[in-house]
Design a protein around this motif. Sequence first.
Motif, PDB file in Angstrom:
ATOM      1  N   SER A 162      -2.094  12.719   5.577  1.00 39.19           N
ATOM      2  CA  SER A 162      -3.178  12.802   4.606  1.00 39.19           C
ATOM      3  C   SER A 162      -4.085  13.972   4.976  1.00 39.19           C
ATOM      4  N   GLN A 205      -0.749  15.801  -2.896  1.00 37.13           N
ATOM      5  CA  GLN A 205      -1.955  14.983  -2.761  1.00 37.13           C
ATOM      6  C   GLN A 205      -3.045  15.435  -3.728  1.00 37.13           C
ATOM      7  N   SER A 258       6.787   9.143   4.983  1.00 33.31           N
ATOM      8  CA  SER A 258       5.371   9.338   5.308  1.00 33.31           C
ATOM      9  C   SER A 258       4.608   9.972   4.154  1.00 33.31           C
ATOM     10  N   ASN A 259       5.173  11.032   3.562  1.00 36.64           N
ATOM     11  CA  ASN A 259       4.414  11.729   2.514  1.00 36.64           C
ATOM     12  C   ASN A 259       4.253  10.847   1.280  1.00 36.64           C
ATOM     13  N   ARG A 288       1.500   8.296   1.963  1.00 33.82           N
ATOM     14  CA  ARG A 288       0.187   8.968   1.876  1.00 33.82           C
ATOM     15  C   ARG A 288      -0.245   9.159   0.421  1.00 33.82           C
ATOM     16  N   GLU A 334      -1.818   6.041  -0.785  1.00 35.30           N
ATOM     17  CA  GLU A 334      -3.140   5.889  -0.175  1.00 35.30           C
ATOM     18  C   GLU A 334      -4.166   6.784  -0.858  1.00 35.30           C
TER      19      GLU A 334
END
Length: 317
Positions: free
Chosen positions: A177, A211, A233-234, A237, A240
Amino acid sequence: MTTTAPRPALTVLLATPRGFCAGVDRAIQIVERAIEKYGAPVYVRHEIVHNRHVVERLKALGAVFVEELAECPVDRPVVFSAHGVPKAVPAEAKARRMLYLDATCPLVSKVHVEAQRHYDAGRQIVLIGHDGHPEVVGTMGQLPDGAVALIETVEDARAFQPRDPANIAFVTQTTLSVDDTAEIVAVLRGRFPEMAASHKEDICYATTNRQEAVKSVAARSDVLLVLGSANSSNSVRLAEVGRRSGAAAYLIDDADGLDFAWLEGARVVGVTAGASAPEVLVQGVIDRLSASFDVAVEEVDAARETVSFKLPRVLVS
């Protein structure tokens, strides 16, 4: 005469960019080209990228996924995943006289080079990342045991006690993040003003762009659907970031993971995909939504990506 009740209207905001990044595209092509050139099976150490659909498709083509090099026969090619590997892995492959192809994302390799540069300058390395993630394992494995201190949270940053506060440097996992990492770096810089950094940002352009796109979409959406696997993981994120931006965000593997209860009362749904998720999964979600709603699709552009990475020479000759 019976009449069908009109379907409720639903606006779908498609985040752009989304889905495959250049590093993922290159890694998948390396496996595909290796199978074409050398025939099946081609072994792959760890999932080439963290997406179940990608892995299953490559298995069908002839890829065999393993966790350790010891599981690979010496007479078949082996591909190292996009996340990168410790130095000991190619060293073992050379010792066993194996043909290996390194699909490490060039932006991950850049982090490896930066970590080595700081280590050679005598600095203690701080790696911001998630414990156990293969990229983190690979980066820590570039240097001798004890040379890298892993920091996962702001609390870790506050508690970290370096050997020499005036002689440290930090690198990061590429899929973190952006906002969380900035907070951790701010704490470290506040404590260690002389801390050295990489020449360029370690969090990759694709992670940052996706993001930012999610922030734009989530701010206008009631619900955000993120296509991606739970071990990506990406992708995690992105969900989130969507929640922080005000949307109810859900990470799903594909259209089958969509729960229509999430959409009760929703008028705007955002859709995106992690950097390892193929575009066909996005279309599958739109098709499933279109079966129950009168869907209007709107693309929300945050950035245009033109990055591409070359394949290993042995696969293009």
